[in-house]
Design a protein around this motif. Sequence first.
Motif, PDB file in Angstrom:
ATOM      1  N   UNK B  13       0.864  -1.189   0.000  1.00  0.00           N
ATOM      2  CA  UNK B  13       0.000   0.000   0.000  1.00  0.00           C
ATOM      3  C   UNK B  13       0.895   1.233   0.000  1.00  0.00           C
ATOM      4  N   UNK B  15       1.681   5.034   0.615  1.00  0.00           N
ATOM      5  CA  UNK B  15       1.126   6.049   1.518  1.00  0.00           C
ATOM      6  C   UNK B  15       1.999   7.306   1.507  1.00  0.00           C
ATOM      7  N   UNK B  75      -2.109   8.871  -7.773  1.00  0.00           N
ATOM      8  CA  UNK B  75      -3.184   8.124  -7.124  1.00  0.00           C
ATOM      9  C   UNK B  75      -3.472   8.520  -5.684  1.00  0.00           C
ATOM     10  N   UNK B  77      -2.791   7.911  -1.613  1.00  0.00           N
ATOM     11  CA  UNK B  77      -2.709   6.629  -0.898  1.00  0.00           C
ATOM     12  C   UNK B  77      -3.538   5.603  -1.649  1.00  0.00           C
ATOM     13  N   UNK B  78      -2.969   4.442  -1.924  1.00  0.00           N
ATOM     14  CA  UNK B  78      -3.716   3.431  -2.687  1.00  0.00           C
ATOM     15  C   UNK B  78      -2.989   2.094  -2.656  1.00  0.00           C
ATOM     16  N   UNK B  79      -3.757   1.056  -2.926  1.00  0.00           N
ATOM     17  CA  UNK B  79      -3.168  -0.272  -3.107  1.00  0.00           C
ATOM     18  C   UNK B  79      -2.173  -0.209  -4.262  1.00  0.00           C
TER      19      UNK B  79
END
Lengths: 144, 144
Positions: B13, B15, B75, B77-79
């Motif tokens: 992830x 961040x 993007x 914060x994202x997977x």
Amino acid sequence: MAPTFSRIDHVGIAVRDLDAAVDVYRRLTGAEPAHRQRVDSDGIEAVMFEVGESRIELLGSTRDDSKIAGFLVKRGNALHHVAYGVADVQQTLDQFTAMGLQVLDSCPRRGAAGRLVAFMHPSAAAGVLTELCQPDPEAAGEHR
Amino acid sequence: MAPTFSRIDHVGIAVRDLDAAVDVYRRLTGAEPAHRQRVDSDGIEAVMFEVGESRIELLGSTRDDSKIAGFLVKRGNALHHVAYGVADVQQTLDQFTAMGLQVLDSCPRRGAAGRLVAFMHPSAAAGVLTELCQPDPEAAGEHR
């Protein structure tokens, strides 16, 4: 403090072409899909591949106004959510709500294979849509 | 055909604020982080939380020109990626290459905790950046 999550239950991947993605993951994992299910209320069709104690969930949209359809328009094929196994979804929701975390479902609902599930808002998990999954002891052949 | 992947090794992830995300996952998982590591060659800092047989990897950027920095600009914060455990990274890379799948690393390289890892191009996994991880039997205390 005991760990809240027993395992990564599954990782959800949104895909535009479900059958094509199933072929890709069949080749990658060297395994056949374990489960396929349409959930018309959510406008999705999901295919599960088992990987160790977890699963990969390929998520296709079955109608243009589903949430997954909106996600696919914005992002294309992409990682969509992470689901964790918990002993008791309601208890975990209550615990997270008491901690001030934002939930999307205040009560558990029935997900794939009859299991109790609930979603947390991405703001509760550093921007990641997060699902809680509880095994259903009454579901025959369902150990997760 | 035997399954290629033994487990989901970790979910990465990305961040923006690593320390804030560590606090979030400490509260969510009810556990302390298992591992923290800077990889200056990649411009990242990674913190691992154990969840069952898998881990959650929180990835922060340590410089503006890192790949993670570019991803975060686009993007937020994202997977970011999914990593699978394999018995032999080189053998799996060879197998996938023979299947016509696109790899980003043609040879394994050293990842966190000294393990052999390699990345597959997202096109090989329905749009998802995918990592292969091999346990290092020589790394003391490292069973993954």
